[in-house]
Scaffold this motif. Sequence first.
Motif, PDB file in Angstrom:
ATOM      1  N   VAL A  83       0.831  -1.207   0.000  1.00 51.79           N
ATOM      2  CA  VAL A  83       0.000   0.000   0.000  1.00 51.79           C
ATOM      3  C   VAL A  83       0.863   1.252   0.000  1.00 51.79           C
ATOM      4  O   VAL A  83       0.541   2.238  -0.672  1.00 51.79           O
ATOM      5  N   GLU A  84       1.978   1.230   0.723  1.00 54.33           N
ATOM      6  CA  GLU A  84       2.869   2.393   0.740  1.00 54.33           C
ATOM      7  C   GLU A  84       3.519   2.609  -0.625  1.00 54.33           C
ATOM      8  O   GLU A  84       3.696   3.752  -1.067  1.00 54.33           O
ATOM      9  N   ALA A 149      -5.437  -7.738 -13.888  1.00 48.08           N
ATOM     10  CA  ALA A 149      -6.007  -6.805 -12.912  1.00 48.08           C
ATOM     11  C   ALA A 149      -5.186  -5.527 -12.826  1.00 48.08           C
ATOM     12  O   ALA A 149      -5.740  -4.421 -12.733  1.00 48.08           O
ATOM     13  N   LEU A 150      -3.866  -5.654 -12.862  1.00 46.69           N
ATOM     14  CA  LEU A 150      -3.001  -4.476 -12.783  1.00 46.69           C
ATOM     15  C   LEU A 150      -3.184  -3.557 -13.981  1.00 46.69           C
ATOM     16  O   LEU A 150      -3.273  -2.337 -13.828  1.00 46.69           O
ATOM     17  N   MET A 151      -3.239  -4.127 -15.180  1.00 45.77           N
ATOM     18  CA  MET A 151      -3.404  -3.282 -16.357  1.00 45.77           C
ATOM     19  C   MET A 151      -4.762  -2.589 -16.339  1.00 45.77           C
ATOM     20  O   MET A 151      -4.871  -1.386 -16.645  1.00 45.77           O
ATOM     21  N   SER A 152      -5.794  -3.329 -15.964  1.00 48.23           N
ATOM     22  CA  SER A 152      -7.127  -2.722 -15.867  1.00 48.23           C
ATOM     23  C   SER A 152      -7.131  -1.610 -14.827  1.00 48.23           C
ATOM     24  O   SER A 152      -7.751  -0.552 -15.024  1.00 48.23           O
ATOM     25  N   ALA A 182      -9.373   0.443  -5.127  1.00 44.13           N
ATOM     26  CA  ALA A 182      -9.815  -0.292  -6.318  1.00 44.13           C
ATOM     27  C   ALA A 182      -8.894  -1.474  -6.603  1.00 44.13           C
ATOM     28  O   ALA A 182      -9.352  -2.576  -6.928  1.00 44.13           O
ATOM     29  N   LEU A 183      -7.579  -1.274  -6.465  1.00 41.55           N
ATOM     30  CA  LEU A 183      -6.650  -2.369  -6.747  1.00 41.55           C
ATOM     31  C   LEU A 183      -6.738  -3.455  -5.673  1.00 41.55           C
ATOM     32  O   LEU A 183      -6.774  -4.641  -5.989  1.00 41.55           O
TER      33      LEU A 183
END
Length: 208
Positions: A83-84, A149-152, A182-183
């Motif tokens: 998260v950081e 998921a990362l690209m979206s 969201a991620l």
Amino acid sequence: MTTRRRLAPAERRSQLLGVGAQLFAAKPYDEVFMEDVAERAGISRALLYRYFPNKRDLFAAIYQQAADQLLADTALDPALPVVEQLSAGLDVHIDYFVANRNTVLAANRVLAGDPVIQAVITDELAELRRRLLYSTGLGDGPRELVSAALMSWLVFVRTLCVDWLTNQSFSRTELRAMCVGALLGALRPIMDLERLAPGTGTDPGTGG
């Protein structure tokens, strides 16, 4: 007109990119004219066109330079929790978006269908995805699902940031919180994020 002085080609190009970047950041795309760039740089329009045949080419070079600098400034630190790392990277990008609002809106709205500009954006997103996979430990999850998921998510972040710049209907704090949330929300169903510890990712691109 500014007093002219002779510069080596590389220096002149760098100067023109700097002048152009200032103008595109200060004004909407349609209000920036090549004549203004030439005048501020202290050169003739003919010389300017030798370096950049048209305004789109000048803007594309400026945007590529900005993308390269953003990638350099968002080097992720695998020693930090996920998260950081996400928050730090988002802050760098949001800072740029705020300081260069007109440039960002031009690339994502005015020139949204331009293949050269979109290639710059696509390459930047692909590199950010690669870094996120390896520097955060996310690559240890189901690779294809996490990669998708990362690209979206990266596309979502860019779209949300552009909306925020356009409408200013919510705060920067809310913007960042929505992006991070969201991620995490997308990844939780497919991997155990709580098990990710700092230092779990290794980026083969940097030898880390």
